[in-house]
Design a protein around this motif. Structure first.
Motif, PDB file in Angstrom:
ATOM      1  N   ALA A 145      44.002  30.481  50.951  1.00 60.00           N
ATOM      2  CA  ALA A 145      45.688  30.949  51.635  1.00 60.00           C
ATOM      3  C   ALA A 145      46.517  29.771  52.787  1.00 60.00           C
ATOM      4  O   ALA A 145      47.078  28.900  52.633  1.00 60.00           O
ATOM      5  N   LYS A 146      44.773  29.267  53.598  1.00 59.76           N
ATOM      6  CA  LYS A 146      45.420  28.404  54.361  1.00 59.76           C
ATOM      7  C   LYS A 146      45.383  26.923  54.176  1.00 59.76           C
ATOM      8  O   LYS A 146      45.880  26.071  54.619  1.00 59.76           O
ATOM      9  N   MET A 147      44.511  26.864  52.389  1.00 61.72           N
ATOM     10  CA  MET A 147      44.091  25.593  52.242  1.00 61.72           C
ATOM     11  C   MET A 147      44.765  25.129  51.148  1.00 61.72           C
ATOM     12  O   MET A 147      44.925  23.956  50.535  1.00 61.72           O
ATOM     13  N   THR A 148      45.558  25.991  50.195  1.00 58.81           N
ATOM     14  CA  THR A 148      46.194  25.352  49.526  1.00 58.81           C
ATOM     15  C   THR A 148      47.329  24.548  49.530  1.00 58.81           C
ATOM     16  O   THR A 148      48.540  24.836  50.791  1.00 58.81           O
ATOM     17  N   LYS A 149      47.940  23.936  48.669  1.00 58.26           N
ATOM     18  CA  LYS A 149      48.828  22.650  49.243  1.00 58.26           C
ATOM     19  C   LYS A 149      50.491  22.988  48.140  1.00 58.26           C
ATOM     20  O   LYS A 149      51.452  23.133  48.623  1.00 58.26           O
ATOM     21  N   THR A 150      49.992  24.262  46.831  1.00 59.72           N
ATOM     22  CA  THR A 150      50.900  24.626  46.065  1.00 59.72           C
ATOM     23  C   THR A 150      51.281  25.856  45.947  1.00 59.72           C
ATOM     24  O   THR A 150      52.454  26.711  45.669  1.00 59.72           O
ATOM     25  N   ASN A 151      50.984  26.774  46.781  1.00 61.25           N
ATOM     26  CA  ASN A 151      50.841  27.872  47.134  1.00 61.25           C
ATOM     27  C   ASN A 151      50.232  29.123  45.908  1.00 61.25           C
ATOM     28  O   ASN A 151      50.819  30.265  46.205  1.00 61.25           O
ATOM     29  N   LYS A 152      49.433  28.422  45.007  1.00 58.54           N
ATOM     30  CA  LYS A 152      49.084  28.956  43.689  1.00 58.54           C
ATOM     31  C   LYS A 152      47.906  29.302  43.689  1.00 58.54           C
ATOM     32  O   LYS A 152      47.169  27.827  44.207  1.00 58.54           O
ATOM     33  N   VAL A 153      47.408  29.900  43.344  1.00 53.55           N
ATOM     34  CA  VAL A 153      46.285  30.382  43.862  1.00 53.55           C
ATOM     35  C   VAL A 153      45.540  31.208  42.355  1.00 53.55           C
ATOM     36  O   VAL A 153      46.012  31.984  42.182  1.00 53.55           O
ATOM     37  N   GLY A 154      44.764  30.595  41.957  1.00 53.73           N
ATOM     38  CA  GLY A 154      44.107  31.250  40.343  1.00 53.73           C
ATOM     39  C   GLY A 154      42.594  31.759  40.402  1.00 53.73           C
ATOM     40  O   GLY A 154      41.489  31.524  41.153  1.00 53.73           O
ATOM     41  N   TYR A 155      42.802  32.885  39.389  1.00 54.60           N
ATOM     42  CA  TYR A 155      42.037  33.808  40.186  1.00 54.60           C
ATOM     43  C   TYR A 155      41.459  34.497  38.763  1.00 54.60           C
ATOM     44  O   TYR A 155      41.473  34.764  37.729  1.00 54.60           O
ATOM     45  N   ILE A 156      39.671  33.402  38.261  1.00 55.76           N
ATOM     46  CA  ILE A 156      39.088  34.447  37.089  1.00 55.76           C
ATOM     47  C   ILE A 156      38.511  35.689  36.872  1.00 55.76           C
ATOM     48  O   ILE A 156      37.405  36.021  37.958  1.00 55.76           O
ATOM     49  N   GLY A 157      38.891  36.468  36.541  1.00 63.31           N
ATOM     50  CA  GLY A 157      38.312  37.855  36.385  1.00 63.31           C
ATOM     51  C   GLY A 157      37.595  37.832  35.536  1.00 63.31           C
ATOM     52  O   GLY A 157      38.151  37.635  33.903  1.00 63.31           O
ATOM     53  N   SER A 158      36.073  38.938  35.001  1.00 65.13           N
ATOM     54  CA  SER A 158      35.766  39.322  34.757  1.00 65.13           C
ATOM     55  C   SER A 158      36.126  40.328  33.331  1.00 65.13           C
ATOM     56  O   SER A 158      36.164  39.788  32.062  1.00 65.13           O
ATOM     57  N   PHE A 159      36.285  41.043  33.500  1.00 68.92           N
ATOM     58  CA  PHE A 159      36.697  42.511  32.818  1.00 68.92           C
ATOM     59  C   PHE A 159      37.197  42.899  33.736  1.00 68.92           C
ATOM     60  O   PHE A 159      36.243  43.180  34.920  1.00 68.92           O
ATOM     61  N   PRO A 160      37.991  44.281  33.260  1.00 64.66           N
ATOM     62  CA  PRO A 160      39.131  44.658  34.581  1.00 64.66           C
ATOM     63  C   PRO A 160      38.187  46.164  34.950  1.00 64.66           C
ATOM     64  O   PRO A 160      39.518  47.545  34.103  1.00 64.66           O
ATOM     65  N   ILE A 161      37.472  45.597  35.401  1.00 65.62           N
ATOM     66  CA  ILE A 161      36.659  47.370  36.297  1.00 65.62           C
ATOM     67  C   ILE A 161      36.840  47.334  37.259  1.00 65.62           C
ATOM     68  O   ILE A 161      37.558  46.185  38.722  1.00 65.62           O
ATOM     69  N   PRO A 162      36.525  48.535  38.516  1.00 66.14           N
ATOM     70  CA  PRO A 162      37.003  48.528  39.429  1.00 66.14           C
ATOM     71  C   PRO A 162      36.449  47.581  40.378  1.00 66.14           C
ATOM     72  O   PRO A 162      36.858  46.692  41.615  1.00 66.14           O
ATOM     73  N   GLU A 163      35.160  46.684  40.440  1.00 67.73           N
ATOM     74  CA  GLU A 163      34.894  46.479  41.090  1.00 67.73           C
ATOM     75  C   GLU A 163      35.090  44.646  41.323  1.00 67.73           C
ATOM     76  O   GLU A 163      35.533  43.925  42.440  1.00 67.73           O
ATOM     77  N   VAL A 164      36.065  44.007  40.207  1.00 60.38           N
ATOM     78  CA  VAL A 164      36.380  42.917  39.820  1.00 60.38           C
ATOM     79  C   VAL A 164      37.943  43.232  40.642  1.00 60.38           C
ATOM     80  O   VAL A 164      38.542  42.579  41.298  1.00 60.38           O
ATOM     81  N   ILE A 165      39.314  44.904  40.611  1.00 60.47           N
ATOM     82  CA  ILE A 165      40.142  44.998  40.212  1.00 60.47           C
ATOM     83  C   ILE A 165      39.876  44.646  42.475  1.00 60.47           C
ATOM     84  O   ILE A 165      40.894  44.637  43.025  1.00 60.47           O
ATOM     85  N   ARG A 166      38.887  45.109  43.134  1.00 63.62           N
ATOM     86  CA  ARG A 166      38.474  45.667  44.534  1.00 63.62           C
ATOM     87  C   ARG A 166      39.664  43.769  44.757  1.00 63.62           C
ATOM     88  O   ARG A 166      39.421  44.010  46.154  1.00 63.62           O
ATOM     89  N   GLY A 167      37.783  42.905  44.075  1.00 62.83           N
ATOM     90  CA  GLY A 167      38.526  41.888  44.755  1.00 62.83           C
ATOM     91  C   GLY A 167      39.604  40.949  44.721  1.00 62.83           C
ATOM     92  O   GLY A 167      39.773  40.776  45.447  1.00 62.83           O
TER      93      GLY A 167
END
Length: 359
Positions: A145-167
């Motif tokens: 959040a401190k380094m983005t210039k576009t205010n857009k962060v992309g996140y690649i999820g593997s599978f929609p399981i709790p471990e990934v959702i928590r992250g």
């Protein structure tokens, strides 16, 4: 070392130690089942480092062997069966999708000890273990959040399981605290390791304006895509991925399985192994934060390190209210922290994240 001593002490407290090796055992045979290749530079690489640490610790008292690139499902059950038949005393199954195959094979081989990573189903001869990856995600979210210039962060999820959702939630919460204008876009790759798919997902996010890429997949492909695009930063996932430092990789989450693997193999040697559930984070050393490079401004680096230290000491929990669910309903009141039971089954986004979690 602190982590290893604490795990060993807990393990030995669970039973009465027997001679150097359990009765009738010349050496412990430890098997490892991997979902990706040991050269993936991420998740499987770090599990294999743990296997090598077992060899270094015990020398000729242990024999380790592994099978890589084992798909989750029926293939895993066949591989586990063969490993058990080959004389393994303990088998580590290192991916969430191995959960039911592990239980099925364990029921057929009650004298073999099984250790399943990131799962939640146990048996008398099946333990579970995982790391609190979400603690590292909180630190990454702040830096992103401190380094983005576009205010857009992309996140690649593997599978929609709790471990990934928590992250995803942990990263977003701390990104939003650091930069109220930040937005997250999540792409689901439906794979743990597929460099082509991971690269495509990263490229799609970059084309949508993201200049920071986070990932919960196993390869270095997203960082390679960030490097190719230029002016995009990324973070090492599971392993340091230092070949992409100091830019685009500005830090990393490092999974340190070695102390746990050493302790659990020792428990088999001592005859003290019993079924347990382990979930450790930054404090005990199972989750590490890789070097924050000089590409990160000094004040941001200081904030990130302070957050890491507070989490490690237990002074701060990454899921501390006030927090709402995505639909605006109250999840955690001011000062309230999420309990482990809720986190273990987390199946919703926090308020502010757009998009739906796939079924």
């Amino acid at each position: 070392m602190k982590m290893l001593k604490s795990i060993l002490a807990a393990t030995l407290a669970l039973g009465v130690a027997s001679p150097a090796l359990a009765e009738g055992m010349d050496k412990v045979k430890a098997g490892f089942i991997y979902v990706g290749p040991i050269g993936d530079g991420g998740w499987t690489h770090e599990h294999n480092q743990g296997r090598l640490a077992v060899e270094a610790e015990f020398g000729d008292k242990v024999e380790t062997f592994f099978q890589e690139n084992v798909p989750e499902g029926a293939d895993a059950e066949r591989a586990l069966t063969q490993m058990a038949l080959s004389g393994a005393n303990i088998i580590f199954t290192t991916s969430f999708g191995y959960m039911d195959p592990t239980l099925n094979v364990a029921a057929k081989f009650p004298d073999v000890k099984f250790e399943h990573a990131t799962g939640f189903k146990r048996a008398d001869n099946v333990s579970t273990y995982s790391a609190r990856f979400y603690e590292g995600r909180a630190v990454q979210g702040l830096i992103a959040a401190k380094m983005t210039k576009t205010n857009k962060v992309g996140y690649i999820g593997s599978f929609p399981i709790p471990e990934v959702i928590r992250g995803i939630n942990a990263a977003y919460i701390h990104a939003k605290k650091a930069n109220p204008n930040v937005e997250f876009s999540v792409v689901w790759a439906y794979t743990w390791f597929d460099p082509a798919k991971e690269a495509d997902a990263a490229t799609a996010l970059i084309e949508q304006g993201a200049d920071v890429i986070l990932q919960h997949t196993d390869s270095t492909a997203p960082c390679a895509a960030a490097e190719k695009a230029g002016n995009v930063i990324c973070f090492g996932q599971a392993s340091d991925m230092a070949e992409y430092a100091p830019s685009p990789r500005v830090s990393s989450i490092i999974d340190n399985w070695s102390p746990y693997y050493i302790a659990r193999v020792k428990a088999v040697m001592d005859g003290t192994w019993t079924s347990t559930d382990t979930w450790d984070g930054i404090g005990p050393g199972m989750v590490g934060i890789g070097e924050i490079t000089d590409a990160v401004p000094a004040d941001v680096k200081a904030e990130a390190e302070a957050l890491k230290d507070m989490i490690a000491s237990g002074a701060y929990h990454p899921f501390t209210g006030p927090l709402n669910k995505q639909d605006g309903s109250v999840w955690l009141k001011d000062g309230e922290t999420a309990d482990d039971g809720t986190l273990a089954g987390l199946n919703f986004y926090v308020e502010g994240i757009t998009g739906d979690i796939p079924n």
